[in-house]
Each structure stands twice: as C-alpha cells, then as structure tokens.
Design a protein around this motif. Sequence first.
Motif, mmCIF file in Angstrom:
data_model
loop_
_atom_site.group_PDB
_atom_site.id
_atom_site.type_symbol
_atom_site.label_atom_id
_atom_site.label_comp_id
_atom_site.label_asym_id
_atom_site.label_seq_id
_atom_site.Cartn_x
_atom_site.Cartn_y
_atom_site.Cartn_z
ATOM 1 N N PHE A 23 0.848 -0.887 0.067
ATOM 2 C CA PHE A 23 -0.065 -0.023 0.021
ATOM 3 C C PHE A 23 0.802 1.268 -0.013
ATOM 4 O O PHE A 23 1.963 1.215 0.715
ATOM 5 C CB PHE A 23 -0.794 0.059 1.269
ATOM 6 C CG PHE A 23 -2.059 0.822 1.055
ATOM 7 C CD1 PHE A 23 -3.297 0.554 0.415
ATOM 8 C CD2 PHE A 23 -1.976 2.109 1.507
ATOM 9 C CE1 PHE A 23 -4.402 1.545 0.459
ATOM 10 C CE2 PHE A 23 -3.050 3.111 1.737
ATOM 11 C CZ PHE A 23 -4.131 2.762 1.087
ATOM 12 N N ASP A 83 -8.051 5.466 -2.054
ATOM 13 C CA ASP A 83 -8.341 4.131 -1.891
ATOM 14 C C ASP A 83 -10.117 4.190 -1.493
ATOM 15 O O ASP A 83 -10.841 3.441 -1.587
ATOM 16 C CB ASP A 83 -7.793 3.305 -0.836
ATOM 17 C CG ASP A 83 -7.379 4.133 0.269
ATOM 18 O OD1 ASP A 83 -7.105 5.209 0.365
ATOM 19 O OD2 ASP A 83 -7.290 3.504 1.463
ATOM 20 N N HIS A 146 -5.930 9.828 8.909
ATOM 21 C CA HIS A 146 -4.714 10.557 9.215
ATOM 22 C C HIS A 146 -4.159 11.409 8.340
ATOM 23 O O HIS A 146 -2.940 11.852 8.221
ATOM 24 C CB HIS A 146 -3.694 9.031 9.295
ATOM 25 C CG HIS A 146 -3.695 8.696 7.626
ATOM 26 N ND1 HIS A 146 -2.788 8.579 6.816
ATOM 27 C CD2 HIS A 146 -4.870 8.043 6.837
ATOM 28 C CE1 HIS A 146 -3.282 8.146 5.653
ATOM 29 N NE2 HIS A 146 -4.496 7.843 5.671
ATOM 30 N N ASP A 165 -10.823 5.123 7.878
ATOM 31 C CA ASP A 165 -9.491 4.424 8.226
ATOM 32 C C ASP A 165 -9.446 4.437 9.897
ATOM 33 O O ASP A 165 -8.807 3.544 10.066
ATOM 34 C CB ASP A 165 -8.430 5.559 8.082
ATOM 35 C CG ASP A 165 -8.033 5.486 6.398
ATOM 36 O OD1 ASP A 165 -8.400 4.572 5.808
ATOM 37 O OD2 ASP A 165 -7.171 6.267 6.083
ATOM 38 N N HIS A 222 -11.619 -0.326 5.973
ATOM 39 C CA HIS A 222 -10.528 -1.430 5.714
ATOM 40 C C HIS A 222 -11.069 -2.168 6.822
ATOM 41 O O HIS A 222 -10.968 -2.021 8.033
ATOM 42 C CB HIS A 222 -9.234 -0.966 5.994
ATOM 43 C CG HIS A 222 -8.970 -0.022 4.851
ATOM 44 N ND1 HIS A 222 -8.601 -0.174 3.593
ATOM 45 C CD2 HIS A 222 -8.358 1.379 4.881
ATOM 46 C CE1 HIS A 222 -8.356 1.109 2.997
ATOM 47 N NE2 HIS A 222 -7.921 1.821 3.870
HETATM 48 FE FE1 FEO Z 1 -5.940 6.990 4.173
HETATM 49 FE FE2 FEO Z 1 -7.715 4.042 3.644
HETATM 50 O O1 FEO Z 1 -7.055 5.539 3.136
#
Ligand code: FEO
Length: 394
Positions: A23, A83, A146, A165, A222
């Motif tokens: 990633f 993403d 983040h 996230d 995620h």
């Molecule tokens: Fe900070 Fe899953 O993107």
Amino acid sequence: MKPREIRPGVHAIGAIDWDRRLFDALIPLPDGTSYNSYLVRGSEKTALVDTVDPPMQLTLFENLGQLGVDRIDYVIANHAEPDHSGTLPQILAKYPEATVLASPKCRGMLVDMLLLPEERIRAVEDGETVSLGDRTLEFIHTPWVHWPETMVTHLREERILFSCDFFGSHVATADLYVSDEAKATEAAKIYYAQIMMPFRSNIRRNLERLRDYEIDIIAPSHGPLHDHPEVIMAAYGDWVSETPTNSVVVAYVSMHGSTMKMVEHFLGALVREGVNVSQFDLTTVDTGKLAAALVDAATVVIGAPTVLGGAHPLAANAAFLVNALKPKTTYLSIIGSFGWGGRAVEQLAGMLPSVKAEVLEPVLCRGFPKKDDFTALDGLAATIAAKHRESGFL
Ligand code: FEO
C-alpha cells in the motif's frame, strides 16, 4: 463480495482485495486489504458512504446493481485518499443527481486530486446532520486520522459509526464482523502504527469526542466491522496514551556476525533485568510489525555496523522510520561494531530529531565483541532497567 446486510436497508457493498501486497508503495499487506463502502437507504433519500479503490470499482457497481440502486442522493466522502474517494468520478457520472458531502478541507482536496467539479461537492460542518427521511447522518470532523480533512459519519437511528480509516485494519476476510478480537486488535494496531501514530494527540482528542455517541457498530473502510466497539476503542485508548510499557525494541543489521553477537548478548542481559524485548532483523523485517512494536516500547535500540564510513543504510532506514512515526519512546541508544572508525552514531542520532527521548550512552566495539564490550552491554541493559523502574514502566 456480494452486498451484505448490516441492518435493514444498510449494506456493506465494498470490495475485498485478497491479493494486494503493498500500500502506498510502502506498507506491506501480508493479509491483503478491503475497501469498504456502505449504502444507507432512508425513507426518502439514499446515501453511499465512501467508495473503493479504482481498480475494484466493478465490484462496487455490481453491488449497486444487485441492490437495484437507480438513484443516489448523497455520497459521503469521509476521506480524500483515493482508496476511498478514487471511484467518486465514476459514481457521479452514473448518478448525476448525487451530491458529494465532505469536510471543507476534503472538498478542496477532492477538487485538486480527482478534478471533481466543485458544484457537485457540498462542504459539511462539524456536527452537521442530513436527513434521509427516517434516518439521520451526522458528520463529525476528526482531523488527522490520518490526513487533515478526515471525518466520520454517525448513523444515529442504527447507532452505526462509519469511521473510514479510524479503527480500520488491512485484512482481507470474508467475515463481515470481527471473529477473533485478539487477532483483529493486532491487525488494527499494525494499521494504527504505520499511519496514525505520529498524530496520536489529535487521535486522542477525536477518540474522546466519540465517547459522547451511541455506537453499536463501528464500520471502518478497511477490514471487518466491530460489533463490540468497546474493544477496539479501549485498545486505541492505550495506543494513543503517552505512557509506554516496560519493553525495548532492538532493530539491528549485521554484516559479518559481530553486531549480531552484541544483540544476542544484549537481549539476554535485558531479559535478566526483567525488561521485555522485541528483536527485528532489518534485512528481513516486516515494517508493520516493527511499527506495531514501537507503539508501546519505552526504549528503542538500533544495532548498526559501520559500512563505507557511516551507518549501515538499513539502520539509517530504521532510524528514519522511527523518526517519522514519532513513537512515545522515552530512551534511545545505539550498539554496533566497526572496523576502523566512522560516524555511524552521529549519523543515526542526527536522524531522530522528532523523537523526544533521552539518548543513553551507545556501546560500540571494534571488530568482534570482547569481554569489555559484553560488560558494557550488560551496563546498558542495567541502565535501561533502572530508567524504566524510575519512570514507573517496570
Ligand atoms: Fe487513508 Fe484508507 O486511506
């Protein structure tokens, strides 16, 4: 993965990326990942919460088709990173009536990064709500989780927090919900360590704010959903605290075995002193596991031989990583072997300005370690144990 119902009219419709192994061209993904997207249908309006990484967009569109979605009113963009936002252009093209809702900072980033037309994006303020009829979405700004623009979305009536996230993990799994809390917490810790640890004071504030909300399910973007949210929230509480544990991370590289011999002896001495240790060989390290160990460690020791007159590049890379992640480490030191001199210690120490830690006297030896060198390593281990004791970690 087909649509999966979380509550009547609330579905997980994202994609599982079983085969992805890297990633950001940086972070190892030994267990793959997922890009979770959610559909929320109210009595009057329909909202899509986050999209998927563009290579997986077919899954998202197939799932929307399977659920017979012919109109989307709102697309919630909790975070601008591609993403989750990358399929917004295609969604807006297919659903021309849809308006993107995002934090003011996120709105600008979506225009810059995805070239979205500004008129298709409405900025939402912290605490603002939008009604879907019999359901209400509240937007809670949570900056630096983040990126600076991040927010989470609370589905009030169902007590679901769409956290993007926040509370996520890079895991590809067919399980909709966490099935093994210990394993899931470890995966979430690795995720936190690699992207969120430098911002933990912000995350601490955001975590406190979320305690005011009724949350039965945390639905991140995620990894699996948390249907016992108190577990992951308590784990985050530990991670973002400023109190480290009685542990030492030793990250080392050895060219001909001398630094390795020092590391072996040093680890034994630390254990005898009652200090917990984690050892990482930098030639084969999984940086996610190293980052996770840095979350709690009171002390970090880099083991580095001298090469070409300076620190070994793998040791320099580790120092760079530690500095970037800004762990709550309280003590730092360096051990290693040199052939005829060099500037390894000065170089490595100079690479750690962001880590507010006391540097303990390094132990360096010429060639293979000898009796005096082992004595010096015993001394460093004793100093670390004494420091941990004084600080209340041991
Ligand atoms: Fe900070 Fe899953 O993107």
